[in-house]
Every structure is written in structure tokens, then in C-alpha cells.
Design an enzyme around this catalytic site. Sequence first.
Site, short mmCIF file in Angstrom:
data_model
loop_
_atom_site.label_atom_id
_atom_site.label_comp_id
_atom_site.label_asym_id
_atom_site.label_seq_id
_atom_site.Cartn_x
_atom_site.Cartn_y
_atom_site.Cartn_z
N ARG A 53 0.86 -1.16 0.00
CA ARG A 53 0.00 0.00 0.00
C ARG A 53 0.90 1.22 0.00
NH1 ARG A 53 1.85 1.78 3.94
NH2 ARG A 53 0.60 3.63 3.67
N GLY A 54 0.25 2.43 -0.15
CA GLY A 54 1.07 3.62 -0.32
C GLY A 54 1.25 3.86 -1.81
N ALA A 55 0.96 5.09 -2.24
CA ALA A 55 0.91 5.40 -3.68
C ALA A 55 2.16 4.97 -4.46
CB ALA A 55 0.61 6.89 -3.86
N ARG A 90 -7.08 -0.19 -7.47
CA ARG A 90 -7.43 0.90 -6.55
C ARG A 90 -7.46 2.21 -7.35
NH1 ARG A 90 -4.22 1.17 -1.08
NH2 ARG A 90 -6.13 2.29 -0.45
N GLN A 200 -2.96 2.74 9.72
CA GLN A 200 -1.62 2.84 9.12
C GLN A 200 -0.65 3.55 10.06
OE1 GLN A 200 -4.46 3.23 7.45
NE2 GLN A 200 -4.25 2.70 5.28
N ASP A 243 -1.69 10.86 -2.47
CA ASP A 243 -2.01 9.81 -3.43
C ASP A 243 -2.21 10.39 -4.82
OD1 ASP A 243 -2.50 7.03 -1.96
OD2 ASP A 243 -2.92 8.72 -0.65
N ASN A 253 -5.21 12.50 -0.10
CA ASN A 253 -4.42 11.65 0.78
C ASN A 253 -5.37 10.92 1.71
OD1 ASN A 253 -1.79 10.70 1.65
ND2 ASN A 253 -2.10 11.89 3.52
N LYS A 254 -4.82 10.09 2.60
CA LYS A 254 -5.61 9.27 3.49
C LYS A 254 -6.71 10.08 4.18
CE LYS A 254 -5.43 5.84 3.82
NZ LYS A 254 -6.35 5.02 2.99
O1 MRU Z 1 -4.70 3.28 1.73
P1 MRU Z 1 -3.21 3.47 1.76
O2 MRU Z 1 -2.58 2.93 3.00
O3 MRU Z 1 -2.56 3.00 0.50
O4 MRU Z 1 -3.03 5.08 1.81
C1 MRU Z 1 -1.75 5.58 1.82
C2 MRU Z 1 -1.69 7.05 1.93
O5 MRU Z 1 -2.67 7.76 1.96
C3 MRU Z 1 -0.31 7.66 1.91
O6 MRU Z 1 -0.26 8.81 2.70
C4 MRU Z 1 0.05 8.02 0.47
O7 MRU Z 1 -0.20 6.93 -0.36
C5 MRU Z 1 1.47 8.45 0.33
S1 MRU Z 1 2.53 7.13 0.51
C6 MRU Z 1 4.07 7.72 0.33
#
Ligand code: MRU
Length: 371
Positions: A53-55, A90, A200, A243, A253-254
Site C-alpha cells: 500500500r502507499g501510492a 485501486r 496505518q 495519493d 491523501n488518506k
Molecule cells: O490506503 P493506503 O494505505 O494506500 O493510503 C496511503 C496514503 O494515503 C499515503 O499517505 C500516500 O499513499 C502516500 S505514501 C508515500
Amino acid sequence: MKVNNVHTRTLVPAPEARAVDIIDQTALPHEYRVLRLTTLEDAAHAIRSMQVRGAPLIGVTAAYGLALALQQNPDDATLASAVATLATTRPTAVNLHWALAHMQARLLPLDPGERADAAWQEAGAIAEEDAAQCRRIGEHGKALLRPLAEKRGHLNIMTHCNAGWLATVDFGTALAPVYAAFDSGIDVHVWVSETRPRNQGLLTAWELMQHGVPHTLFADNAAGWLLERKGANAIDAVIVGADRIAANGDVANKVGTYLKALAAHEAVVPFLVAAPRSTIDFDCASGMEIPIEERSGDELRVVRGLTGEVDSSGQPGSPGSLRQLPPDEQVANPAFDITPARFVTAIITERGSAPATAEGLRKLYPEDRHA
Ligand code: MRU
């Protein structure tokens, strides 16, 4: 970055086996588990289920997913269907689409016989570039934080979700300046938001613990109060990842990021967003156009953790889950939100930092076609 003092990356290609090893982030922080991806479906499942996970890491995993598909069959139809499979895993993180477009541009002109090797190399190049860009984000971010640290002799940073090395190939985005500052001797303390419903923040606490960076975890709803504090415990800056950043500087973002941006604005605390080029969507005019993922309500109805008490030998319980809501409880679970550009103090990229404006982003990336 380090796990038990051993340099570790979130995703490691196993060329000899034409496979990819990942850290299963659904098991962290309670269990450290490595999974091997050998097929396109493995890669797609790893993204959907958030094993990765994470962009930035989603983008790199998608690139390797294509490489795994082309090992099986390098023809046009396979390439097209693999892209379609990965593109629908996603919706919000634009790095996924950036990586797929990058791979297609490299592979489509090639003779099918050359594609399998080229795909493997290209995915590797995307991974290395991600790590290099995150390291540079760390340096540019540290330059922004140093004056704040010098003003007070230490640094209190608040963050949300996990935008550390676990969300990238290495170094992280929002946490990269924290690691760079800490490694250069700046006294840093990180305030880590739990980040319900998937927590997270626990991943962030885990990786900060691995690196020895002092930190405190707090309930998401405590952010406003923490940001209002003055004196020694005052928060010097908020740093989050992204993201998708629209061409006008709006940031996805999250979920929960927007609330922190509002509270930081009210408390006059700098709100910084760290992200590499692959997270900026110049074809997206504003945040209104960014698709927001709605995830399963069970992420709220069921909580994961360690079941049972720590036993007499200090052994924690075993990983498990607890239902806190009946299966038919009506639940909304948007996974991301949009922070309007006006609440973002600066965007930190591998090329330096800039105001969250179309002009600011254009200056950083003059060669890119702008919406
Ligand atoms: O749902 P996730 O855990 O993939 O969400 C991740 C985030 O929102 C992060 O802040 C974002 O992807 C940046 S990761 C460097």
C-alpha cells in the site's frame, strides 16, 4: 531502511525466479511476513488487499505485475488485459496509472519477444528511481525543517497515515525528511495519528521504532487539540504524503488529512505535503476530479490486532480480529479525502519544494504538459 538493523526494502525482485518478494503489510506491525508474488493476479491481489500500500509502492508493484504477466505471454492481448486488471485495483493513487502508462510506452513498440526482459528491467528502473526520488525528498524536506529546529532546539512533527519507507520502495516521502533530520542529529519527535480504520499509524510507529526515532501515537480525533498546544510540546509542522496532487495543488491523501490541514491552518502550523513526480497528475485540473476509493465497511466493523492478554512469559497474544459492529450495520468508508491547495503550505518533491499552486508546480516541472 532498517528492520532489526538490516537494510530492507518493501519490495525485492528475485530475478533468478522472475518473482517479487514483498513485506505483507496486512500482518504488520504484529507479524513480519514476506510473500512471493509470481503472477499478475498475485500482484493485483497484493494491491487490492493492501498487502502492499502507499501510492509509490502501488505504482512499482503494478509495474512488476506487468512484468510477471509478460513472463507468461508477451503478446499485445496479454499486455492490454494485464494493464486493465491492474488499473482497476485501486482508483485514487495516480502512481498506479503513471507506472502503467510508463511501462506501456516502453513495451508496446517492442517486438513481443523482447518484452519480458524489457519489462523486468523497466520495473526495476521505476523502483530505483522511486528510491532515489524519495531520498532527495528527504534532503529537500530537511532543508525546510532545519530552521524550525534551530528556532526551538528540537522538532515536533505530526504525521497522518503511513508515508514512510513502507509506502515506497525505500526512504519514504513524508517521513524521509524526518529520517534525514534525525540522521543529521536534529532532535525530532514524531506525533503519529492512529489513522483509523486500517491503522496505518501503527505502521508508521513500527518503522520509526525500527529506526530509533522517538514518537508518540495518538487517536485521530486528538489532532486538533495537539495542534493548538503552545510551548515545548507545540507541533512545529505537519508532514503528510499524497495519493494524487492535482495541477492546481489540491491534494488527495488518506481520509482525515483534510481535518488536520484545517486544524493546522487555524493553529498557524505549517502543513507540508511530500510526494514524487509520479504522484502529480497534471491532467487533473483540481481535487474535484480525483476519484475517492470507497472500501469495505468491514474495515470499520472488524478490528484487527493481537487477541488475548500478554502471557506470563511476556508473549503477546496471536494475530486475530474482533467484530465491533454487526455485519448489517450501515457504514461509510471513504479511504481518502481532498485537501484544498489553500491549506497546503508547501509541496516537497525530489526537485525541491514549491507553493501548492499551478504556478509552483509548473516551476518544478516546466517540461510537463499542464492541464
Ligand atoms: O490506503 P493506503 O494505505 O494506500 O493510503 C496511503 C496514503 O494515503 C499515503 O499517505 C500516500 O499513499 C502516500 S505514501 C508515500
